[in-house]
Write a protein that holds these residues in place. Structure first.
Motif, PDB file in Angstrom:
ATOM      1  N   VAL C 252       0.847  -1.192   0.000  1.00 37.16           N
ATOM      2  CA  VAL C 252       0.000   0.000   0.000  1.00 37.16           C
ATOM      3  C   VAL C 252       0.881   1.240   0.000  1.00 37.16           C
ATOM      4  CG1 VAL C 252      -1.734   1.311   1.278  1.00 37.16           C
ATOM      5  CG2 VAL C 252      -1.854  -1.195   1.208  1.00 37.16           C
ATOM      6  N   TYR C 253       0.641   2.141  -0.952  1.00 38.61           N
ATOM      7  CA  TYR C 253       1.427   3.361  -1.053  1.00 38.61           C
ATOM      8  C   TYR C 253       0.510   4.572  -1.035  1.00 38.61           C
ATOM      9  CZ  TYR C 253       5.113   0.193  -2.652  1.00 38.61           C
ATOM     10  OH  TYR C 253       6.019  -0.813  -2.742  1.00 38.61           O
ATOM     11  N   GLU C 254       0.936   5.599  -0.344  1.00 40.55           N
ATOM     12  CA  GLU C 254       0.214   6.868  -0.445  1.00 40.55           C
ATOM     13  C   GLU C 254       0.944   7.730  -1.458  1.00 40.55           C
ATOM     14  OE1 GLU C 254      -0.413   9.018   3.195  1.00 40.55           O
ATOM     15  OE2 GLU C 254      -1.600  10.566   2.199  1.00 40.55           O
ATOM     16  N   ILE C 255       0.259   8.046  -2.535  1.00 36.70           N
ATOM     17  CA  ILE C 255       0.896   8.860  -3.575  1.00 36.70           C
ATOM     18  C   ILE C 255       0.191  10.204  -3.671  1.00 36.70           C
ATOM     19  CG2 ILE C 255       1.587   6.863  -4.971  1.00 36.70           C
ATOM     20  CD1 ILE C 255      -0.816   7.837  -6.872  1.00 36.70           C
ATOM     21  N   GLU C 256       0.919  11.192  -4.185  1.00 35.14           N
ATOM     22  CA  GLU C 256       0.253  12.430  -4.561  1.00 35.14           C
ATOM     23  C   GLU C 256      -0.343  12.189  -5.933  1.00 35.14           C
ATOM     24  OE1 GLU C 256       2.596  15.991  -4.378  1.00 35.14           O
ATOM     25  OE2 GLU C 256       3.443  15.441  -2.429  1.00 35.14           O
ATOM     26  N   LEU C 257      -1.605  12.512  -6.100  1.00 31.66           N
ATOM     27  CA  LEU C 257      -2.216  12.312  -7.409  1.00 31.66           C
ATOM     28  C   LEU C 257      -1.447  13.135  -8.421  1.00 31.66           C
ATOM     29  CD1 LEU C 257      -5.977  12.240  -6.411  1.00 31.66           C
ATOM     30  CD2 LEU C 257      -4.625  10.345  -7.327  1.00 31.66           C
ATOM     31  N   GLY C 258      -1.161  12.549  -9.571  1.00 33.06           N
ATOM     32  CA  GLY C 258      -0.360  13.244 -10.575  1.00 33.06           C
ATOM     33  C   GLY C 258       0.985  12.570 -10.783  1.00 33.06           C
TER      34      GLY C 258
END
Ligand SMILES: Cc1cc2nc3c(=O)[nH]c(=O)nc-3n(C[C@H](O)[C@H](O)[C@H](O)COP(=O)(O)O)c2cc1C
Ligand code: SF4
Ligand code: SF4
Ligand code: FES
Lengths: 322, 178, 447
Positions: C252-258
């Motif tokens: 599970v990764y938290e990414i910045e959209l974009g």
């Protein structure tokens, strides 16, 4: 009142009316077929998807078309709505597809089914079915079971319209059958061996659109079109005692409620004339009934109508004055 | 096939929760407003299954219906809808191997096959010693850690045949003398 | 390294306890909202944030909240959708397991904004141990005065409870969830009426995904405008992506959209490329129900632009050459995987999970599963491929709930992009069977 146009015919209805009921107000062949909706059963409808129609304009204020076909039985009308049913090729195609879906697992046992001749699926198949099945897989099968000594369940034929479940909920004080499992394994069942036994439980037979729930006391395996339906009444403490008795000669083969052209039990004096189990299962003697006259079977069904006319031509003509 | 429960357990007396479990059940019912006690059904079925032999017999379901003041048929309908509830008596240990896409990509088919061979049963069956029931399950929300299986409340993830062997041995030891 | 708004403290030891969570800035948003903001203010911040529902459909959360009917004297309910069952998706579990208080905190602030005094979290039954973790967090919140009567002396009351499902993907559909929470079979309801008007026990109800609700916390803490600065266009903020399949580092990764898809898949900071040095064959970027993308359309759009992890970029090209961000279940297939087998697998999933209420889905999903099973097992005909396309067109849009569409799309997309592979299975039945590396599930009953 709001105005709606269905297949180019305008009709005025109360706000909140469904498209299907607006169409029924117009009547005739623009009425979409309804396999699961049953106006006398609260909450019914929306499941079979045979009543899908195209909404070409949502309302006067927002005349955009609705992107998907909608279930006419559970979509309320808006003022200025424009609906296409038989004037839409899309509706026709998708209804044919729904019909095919309903038939892929349906047994081809019409020749031995008690419902033949008054089966809504048979009618639907006749009007919208394909000539050949494209289904090459094994059909799902269930064993027929007795739900008590009066009612037989042929789950193979069930289309999971849930009408019988609503009936038991709304007409009887204890529901003992329901839907088990899910998906294409879903089945109507009592789960434990149990009779559906309640003064009004027999109505599940009348609401069933197919031959899944049938009357075990139907005395003789006879095609319904050989029987003569008569309107009859009796003094009954449990129900209004207004029924149709199906006769062969002087004998009563079976008793049902009085159904209108949509297969729904009629209202008599403002109340739906559901009949009780005693009237349905036990009063099989002509002397128990006052015969009021022949019953006109006024279903849209091509199959059944032809048959009844052959049987009752003269009398029904007299009755309707035509 | 038609679903009519006809097993030998059907006429057994209804079981009953211990006083302690009953407290827990009452707490759960209390999570919902007056008259909405039916909402507690799912959680209570989980507890009933845990308490009464790992499955929901007809008497168990009738008991739960009575506790919640609902019709037995409402319980049968729910119990047969949700896949977690066992309506047939399983082995002492139920192994549920996820077989859905993401797990399949990383080898769940091989794990299922391995267990089948090891226990000499097919998915859906119970081993001869009555200890293991092997089931397949649809996506259990462990896709990044597959292949995996669920056993009771535990997820066993990143499975290999060797890990499975170890797990089976441990479980067999735990349960064979009970 | 992108900003982390949800998982920043996920690996702090003891973060699952109230004490540690609080020390790391937990429950600030409750203090801020209840003491300094009106419910309307909170709603405005959420609208300003541009947050889109993280459960799959991507509907703007602020707008959804504004639809909630507020008749006098009728309770309203906020339900958190923790049913998480879409294949490929395991982010909500991660969040609840690691930092359960973030969800509890989000529930309090969101309930406050919506004027709910009773809220529920509906969690899939298989996550029973996660239920216990969250239930413990709820109990801690009660004993520290963040739940119950008169929270922080604000006069606001809230009760929160968590309830399990029993194994049914369909209960992630919001009206099925409501039915299930009422103790019934998970049959989706016929809409209208929508839950915002008639939901749980006939009362106005909002259903939101776990991640959406957790995201309310940073939005209230930092302000909606600040949140909206992250991301691109209408894809604001951060998103949890659960990456799985044949990746070097699934998780599970938290990414910045974009973020670019290429970077997400290949950078060591994220998934670290394809496992075992293989090549990528296909990717399902948003949970099993979204269209599969073939290798050439994963990191680039059909136009040749870089594909980004945003709602818009992943959908670029529509269904013809695009897909969807969906729930963030990012499934990657390496070169050895069989698309037919996987399509059959997904079809089987949907057939297994159909509630069986409406005929196109009940019959259609079962039919597709059987045809695909035959093709995969070397018993298919050429005309089966068109039949499949035809069946799924007739399911799509004709059902009560979107499960029908969810079942239809993956099949349609697989045939669209990988038709030769289906044809190969028909023309090479023996080899197709041999490719079934496991024999196990081929003869398995559906249920
Ligand atoms: C068949 C089906 C399954 C779904 N499963 C989930 C799920 O597991 N979790 C979830 O949050 N939303 C799921 N959804 C979406 C929900 O219906 C709903 O849109 C969502 O919970 C709304 O929350 P959001 O606006 O915060 O995204 C599902 C929808 C469908 C049609
Ligand atoms: S048995 Fe008849 S009435 Fe009952 S669900 Fe089936 S088709 Fe409908
Ligand atoms: S589309 Fe499928 S899951 Fe949804 S209501 Fe219809 S049968 Fe049930
Ligand atoms: S009659 Fe409308 S869906 Fe069945």
């Amino acid at each position: 009142m709001v105005k709606v146009i269905i297949d180019d015919i305008e009709v005025e209805v109360e706000p909140g009316t469904t498209i299907l009921n607006a169409a029924r107000k117009i009547g005739g062949d623009i009425v979409p077929p309804a396999m699961c909706y049953y106006s006398k059963l609260q909450g019914s409808g929306g499941k079979c998807r045979t009543c899908l129609v195209e909404v070409a304009a949502g309302s006067a204020t927002d005349p955009r078309p609705m992107p998907k076909l909608v279930a006419s039985c559970s979509t309320p009308v808006n003022d200025g709505m424009v609906v296409k049913n038989k004037t839409s090729q899309r509706v026709y195609d998708n209804r044919a597809a729904v019909t095919e879906f309903l038939l892929i697992n349906h047994p081809l046992d019409c020749p031995v089914c008690d419902q033949a001749g008054e089966c809504h699926l048979q009618d639907l198949g006749f009007e919208h079915g394909k000539e050949r099945t494209r289904y090459e897989e094994k059909r799902r099968t269930f064993d027929p079971i007795d739900i008590g000594d009066k009612i037989k369940l042929h789950m193979n034929r069930c289309i999971l319209c849930y009408r019988c479940v609503y009936t038991a909920n709304q007409l009887t004080d204890q529901r003992v059958h329901g839907v088990m499992h899910r998906g294409d394994h879903a089945e109507i069942s009592t789960y434990i061996e149990k009779a559906i036994d309640n003064d009004f439980s027999g109505n599940v037979i009348d609401v069933c659109p197919v031959g899944a729930l049938t009357d075990k006391t139907f005395r003789f395996k006879s095609r319904v079109w050989f029987l003569k339906p008569m309107e009859a009444s009796c003094e009954c403490t449990k129900c209004a005692g207004k029924a149709v008795i199906w006769m062969f000669g002087d004998e009563i083969y079976r008793v049902t409620g009085r159904k209108d052209k949509y297969g729904e039990i009629e209202d008599i004096d403002g109340k739906t004339a559901w009949i009780c189990n005693e009237c349905r299962f036990d009063k099989k003697d002509k002397s128990m009934w006052k015969i009021e006259g022949p019953r006109v079977i006024n279903r849209h069904s091509v199959i059944s109508q032809n048959q009844y006319i052959a049987d009752d031509q003269i009398e029904s003509k007299k009755l309707t004055g035509k | 096939m038609s679903t009519i429960a006809t097993n030998e357990y059907i006429n057994q007396p209804e079981p009953e929760f211990s006083a302690e479990k009953m407290k827990e059940v009452q707490r759960i019912i209390g999570l919902f407003p007056e008259g909405k006690q039916k909402s507690a059904l799912m959680r209570i079925l989980h507890i009933a299954e845990e308490e009464f032999g790992g499955w929901l017999s007809v008497p168990t379901m009738n008991y739960v219906a009575r506790l919640l003041n609902i019709q037995p048929i409402e319980v049968y309908e729910v119990a047969t809808f949700y896949t977690m509830f066992n309506i047939e008596k399983p082995g002492k240990v139920v192994l549920e191997v996820c077989r859905t896409g993401p797990c399949m990509l990383v080898g769940s088919d091989q794990i299922i096959e391995h267990i089948e061979k090891k226990l000499n049963i097919k998915a859906g069956e119970t081993s001869a010693d009555g200890i293991f029931t092997l089931k397949t399950a649809e996506c259990l929300g462990a896709c990044g850690y597959g292949p995996m299986l669920q056993c009771g409340k535990h997820y066993h993830e990143h499975l290999t045949p060797a890990k499975v062997d170890e797990l089976l041995d441990t479980l067999r030891k735990e349960h064979s003398d009970k | 390294m992108g900003r982390k708004l949800l998982l920043e403290h996920a690996n702090v030891p003891g973060i699952e306890t109230f004490e540690v969570y609080r020390k790391n800035g937990g429950y600030r948003s409750v203090e801020k909202a209840l003491k300094t903001m009106s419910p309307q203010n909170v709603m405005e911040e959420v609208q300003a944030s541009g947050l889109r529902g993280r459960g799959g459909a991507g509907f703007p959360t602020g707008m959804k909240w504004s639809f909630l009917a507020k008749p006098e004297g009728v309770p309203r309910y906020l339900l958190c959708n923790a049913d998480e069952s879409e294949p490929g998706t395991f982010k909500d579990r991660y969040l609840m397991e690691k930092i359960p208080h973030l969800l509890v905190e989000g529930m309090i602030v969101s309930s406050y904004a919506l004027g709910c005094n009773q809220s529920y979290i509906y969690i899939r039954g298989e996550y029973m141990w996660v239920l216990e973790i969250v239930e413990k967090a709820i109990a801690e919140a009660y004993s520290n005065g963040f739940l119950g009567k008169n929270i922080l002396g604000s006069g606001y009351d809230l009760d929160l409870a968590i309830c399990p499902g029993g194994g049914a993907y369909i209960c992630g559909e919001e009206t099925a969830l409501i039915e299930s929470l009422e103790g019934k079979r998970g049959n989706p309801r016929i809409k209208p009426p929508f839950p915002a008007v008639k939901g749980l026990w006939g009362c106005p109800t909002v259903v939101n995904n776990v991640e959406s609700i957790a995201t309310i916390v940073p939005i209230v803490n930092d302000g909606g405008a600040e949140y909206a600065k992250i991301g691109i266009g209408k894809s604001t903020g951060t998103k949890l992506i659960s990456a799985c399949g044949n990746l070097a580092k699934p998780g599970v990764y938290e990414i910045e959209l974009g973020l670019s898809v290429e970077e997400f898949i290949y950078s060591d900071e994220w998934c670290g490329g394809i496992a075992n040095g293989k090549k990528i064959k296909a990717c399902v970027p948003g949970g099993s129900s979204v269209p599969v993308l073939p290798a050439n359309l994963i990191t680039k759009t059909a136009e040749g632009a870089d594909r980004l992890m945003t709602y818009e970029s992943l959908a670029e090209g529509g269904f013809a050459t695009g897909s969807m961000l969906g729930s963030g279940g990012f499934i990657v297939f390496d070169e050895d995987q069989c698309i037919v087998r996987n399509t059959w697998n997904f079809a089987r999933f949907y057939a297994h999970e159909s509630c069986g209420q409406c005929s196109p889905c009940r019959e259609g999903t079962g039919w597709m599963e059987k045809v695909l099973r035959r093709i995969e097992h070397g018993q298919g005909h050429m005309h089966d491929i068109d039949l499949l396309a035809e069946i799924n067109k007739k399911i799509e849009g004709n059902t009560i709930c979107p499960l029908g569409d969810a079942a239809a799309w993956p099949v349609a997309a697989a045939i669209r992009h990988f038709r030769e592979e289906f044809e190969w299975h028909v023309t090479h039945p023996d080899e197709a069977v041999k490719r079934n590396f496991g024999i196990a599930s081929s003869h398995m009953p559906l249920i």
